[in-house]
Design a protein around this motif. Structure first.
Motif, PDB file in Angstrom:
ATOM      1  N   GLU A   1       0.836  -1.200   0.000  1.00 56.71           N
ATOM      2  CA  GLU A   1       0.000   0.000   0.000  1.00 56.71           C
ATOM      3  C   GLU A   1       0.870   1.249   0.000  1.00 56.71           C
ATOM      4  O   GLU A   1       1.889   1.293   0.676  1.00 56.71           O
ATOM      5  CB  GLU A   1      -0.907   0.016   1.221  1.00 56.71           C
ATOM      6  N   PHE A   2       0.430   2.235  -0.760  1.00 59.79           N
ATOM      7  CA  PHE A   2       1.077   3.533  -0.799  1.00 59.79           C
ATOM      8  C   PHE A   2       0.158   4.520  -0.102  1.00 59.79           C
ATOM      9  O   PHE A   2      -0.925   4.823  -0.601  1.00 59.79           O
ATOM     10  CB  PHE A   2       1.326   3.967  -2.247  1.00 59.79           C
ATOM     11  N   TYR A   3       0.560   4.976   1.077  1.00 60.69           N
ATOM     12  CA  TYR A   3      -0.211   5.947   1.847  1.00 60.69           C
ATOM     13  C   TYR A   3       0.204   7.342   1.390  1.00 60.69           C
ATOM     14  O   TYR A   3       1.361   7.736   1.549  1.00 60.69           O
ATOM     15  CB  TYR A   3       0.034   5.765   3.342  1.00 60.69           C
ATOM     16  N   VAL A   4      -0.731   8.074   0.825  1.00 61.11           N
ATOM     17  CA  VAL A   4      -0.440   9.362   0.200  1.00 61.11           C
ATOM     18  C   VAL A   4      -0.814  10.506   1.141  1.00 61.11           C
ATOM     19  O   VAL A   4      -1.971  10.636   1.537  1.00 61.11           O
ATOM     20  CB  VAL A   4      -1.191   9.503  -1.143  1.00 61.11           C
ATOM     21  N   LEU A   5       0.186  11.314   1.480  1.00 61.30           N
ATOM     22  CA  LEU A   5      -0.015  12.490   2.321  1.00 61.30           C
ATOM     23  C   LEU A   5      -0.312  13.699   1.444  1.00 61.30           C
ATOM     24  O   LEU A   5       0.132  13.763   0.295  1.00 61.30           O
ATOM     25  CB  LEU A   5       1.243  12.778   3.147  1.00 61.30           C
ATOM     26  N   GLY A   6      -0.999  14.673   1.982  1.00 61.29           N
ATOM     27  CA  GLY A   6      -1.277  15.904   1.258  1.00 61.29           C
ATOM     28  C   GLY A   6      -0.173  16.933   1.402  1.00 61.29           C
ATOM     29  O   GLY A   6      -0.216  17.990   0.800  1.00 61.29           O
ATOM     30  N   SER A   7       0.846  16.607   2.177  1.00 64.74           N
ATOM     31  CA  SER A   7       1.916  17.536   2.534  1.00 64.74           C
ATOM     32  C   SER A   7       3.233  17.126   1.891  1.00 64.74           C
ATOM     33  O   SER A   7       3.444  15.963   1.561  1.00 64.74           O
ATOM     34  CB  SER A   7       2.060  17.526   4.064  1.00 64.74           C
TER      35      SER A   7
ATOM     36  N   GLY B   1       5.146  -8.259  -9.974  1.00 61.66           N
ATOM     37  CA  GLY B   1       3.966  -9.093  -9.799  1.00 61.66           C
ATOM     38  C   GLY B   1       3.113  -8.776  -8.587  1.00 61.66           C
ATOM     39  O   GLY B   1       2.146  -9.489  -8.300  1.00 61.66           O
ATOM     40  N   TYR B   2       3.442  -7.724  -7.866  1.00 61.34           N
ATOM     41  CA  TYR B   2       2.627  -7.310  -6.724  1.00 61.34           C
ATOM     42  C   TYR B   2       1.463  -6.451  -7.225  1.00 61.34           C
ATOM     43  O   TYR B   2       1.473  -5.973  -8.361  1.00 61.34           O
ATOM     44  CB  TYR B   2       3.463  -6.500  -5.723  1.00 61.34           C
ATOM     45  N   ASP B   3       0.475  -6.246  -6.370  1.00 59.00           N
ATOM     46  CA  ASP B   3      -0.686  -5.440  -6.714  1.00 59.00           C
ATOM     47  C   ASP B   3      -0.766  -4.259  -5.742  1.00 59.00           C
ATOM     48  O   ASP B   3      -1.564  -4.264  -4.806  1.00 59.00           O
ATOM     49  CB  ASP B   3      -1.954  -6.299  -6.636  1.00 59.00           C
ATOM     50  N   PRO B   4       0.084  -3.232  -5.954  1.00 57.98           N
ATOM     51  CA  PRO B   4       0.089  -2.110  -5.010  1.00 57.98           C
ATOM     52  C   PRO B   4      -1.207  -1.318  -5.062  1.00 57.98           C
ATOM     53  O   PRO B   4      -1.834  -1.189  -6.109  1.00 57.98           O
ATOM     54  CB  PRO B   4       1.276  -1.256  -5.480  1.00 57.98           C
ATOM     55  N   ARG B   5      -1.607  -0.817  -3.887  1.00 63.07           N
ATOM     56  CA  ARG B   5      -2.830  -0.015  -3.754  1.00 63.07           C
ATOM     57  C   ARG B   5      -2.486   1.359  -3.226  1.00 63.07           C
ATOM     58  O   ARG B   5      -1.534   1.526  -2.461  1.00 63.07           O
ATOM     59  CB  ARG B   5      -3.804  -0.688  -2.778  1.00 63.07           C
ATOM     60  N   ARG B   6      -3.293   2.317  -3.594  1.00 62.29           N
ATOM     61  CA  ARG B   6      -3.122   3.701  -3.147  1.00 62.29           C
ATOM     62  C   ARG B   6      -4.133   3.970  -2.022  1.00 62.29           C
ATOM     63  O   ARG B   6      -5.305   3.639  -2.145  1.00 62.29           O
ATOM     64  CB  ARG B   6      -3.382   4.630  -4.327  1.00 62.29           C
ATOM     65  N   VAL B   7      -3.663   4.585  -0.931  1.00 62.61           N
ATOM     66  CA  VAL B   7      -4.526   4.935   0.200  1.00 62.61           C
ATOM     67  C   VAL B   7      -4.309   6.418   0.494  1.00 62.61           C
ATOM     68  O   VAL B   7      -3.191   6.840   0.750  1.00 62.61           O
ATOM     69  CB  VAL B   7      -4.185   4.098   1.453  1.00 62.61           C
ATOM     70  N   GLU B   8      -5.376   7.207   0.427  1.00 60.54           N
ATOM     71  CA  GLU B   8      -5.279   8.638   0.727  1.00 60.54           C
ATOM     72  C   GLU B   8      -5.344   8.852   2.229  1.00 60.54           C
ATOM     73  O   GLU B   8      -6.212   8.297   2.900  1.00 60.54           O
ATOM     74  CB  GLU B   8      -6.434   9.404   0.072  1.00 60.54           C
ATOM     75  N   LEU B   9      -4.448   9.647   2.769  1.00 58.85           N
ATOM     76  CA  LEU B   9      -4.478   9.981   4.199  1.00 58.85           C
ATOM     77  C   LEU B   9      -5.028  11.369   4.392  1.00 58.85           C
ATOM     78  O   LEU B   9      -4.937  12.219   3.570  1.00 58.85           O
ATOM     79  CB  LEU B   9      -3.086   9.901   4.810  1.00 58.85           C
TER      80      LEU B   9
END
Length: 147
Positions: free
Chosen positions: A13-19, A139-147
Motif C-alpha cells: 500500500e502507498f499511503y499518500v499524504l497531502g503535505s 507481480g505485486y498489486d500495489p494499492r493507493r490509500v489517501e491519508l
C-alpha cells in the motif's frame, strides 16, 4: 520447511499524504508503526540514512506520551516489537515493513504487508511513483490509500 510451499505475496500500500513536509512522513510512520504493533505485527521501519533513523527514533520516544511504542535500532535489538533499520535483513518474518527509503527493500518476501509513505515533495513523489511501477513489474498489486 517444504520448498514447494508458496508464501502469500505481501499486501503493498502507498499511503499518500497531502503535505510535502519530511516531518509529516515521519509522524505517519510512527502512527502506522503503532497501529501495526498494537495489531500484533512485528514492524520494521526502513529508513533512508542514519540522520532519518535518529530523527525517527527520537520522534517515537515522544510521539504519544500516553501510548509508548516499544522500539529499538536494529543494531541494538533486532527482535524489538518495532525495529528501525537501513539495509539490514529483519529478524521477524511476516510482519509489517514501513519503507521510508526511496528504493525497494531487498527483503520484500519476509513481510506480509508493506507500506510506502508518499509525500508531495517532488523528488520523493517521483521515487514513490517508480517504486509503484517496480512493485507491479515484480507481480505485486500495489494499492493507493489517501491519508
Amino acid at each position: 520447511m517444504d520448498s514447494s510451499v508458496q508464501l502469500t505475496p505481501p499486501r503493498v500500500e502507498f499511503y499518500v499524504l497531502g503535505s510535502a513536509a519530511a516531518q509529516d512522513r515521519l509522524r505517519a510512520a510512527c502512527q502506522l508503526a503503532g497501529k501495526g504493533w498494537r495489531a500484533g505485527l512485528p514492524v520494521f521501519i526502513r529508513c533512508t540514512d542514519d540522520a532519518q533513523l535518529t530523527s525517527l527514533d527520537e520522534l517515537l520516544w515522544h510521539f504519544r506520551g500516553e501510548a509508548f511504542i516499544p522500539h529499538n535500532r536494529h543494531a541494538d535489538n533486532p527482535t524489538a516489537p518495532v525495529v528501525l533499520g537501513l539495509e539490514e535483513k529483519p529478524e521477524a518474518r511476516q510482519g509489517l515493513l514501513i519503507n521510508l527509503h526511496s528504493q525497494l527493500c531487498q527483503h520484500l518476501q519476509g513481510f506480509s504487508r508493506i507500506i510506502e509513505i508518499v509525500s508531495q515533495e517532488p523528488q520523493q513523489l517521483a521515487a514513490c511513483r517508480e517504486n509503484f511501477r517496480l512493485y507491479r513489474q515484480k507481480g505485486y498489486d500495489p494499492r493507493r490509500v489517501e491519508l
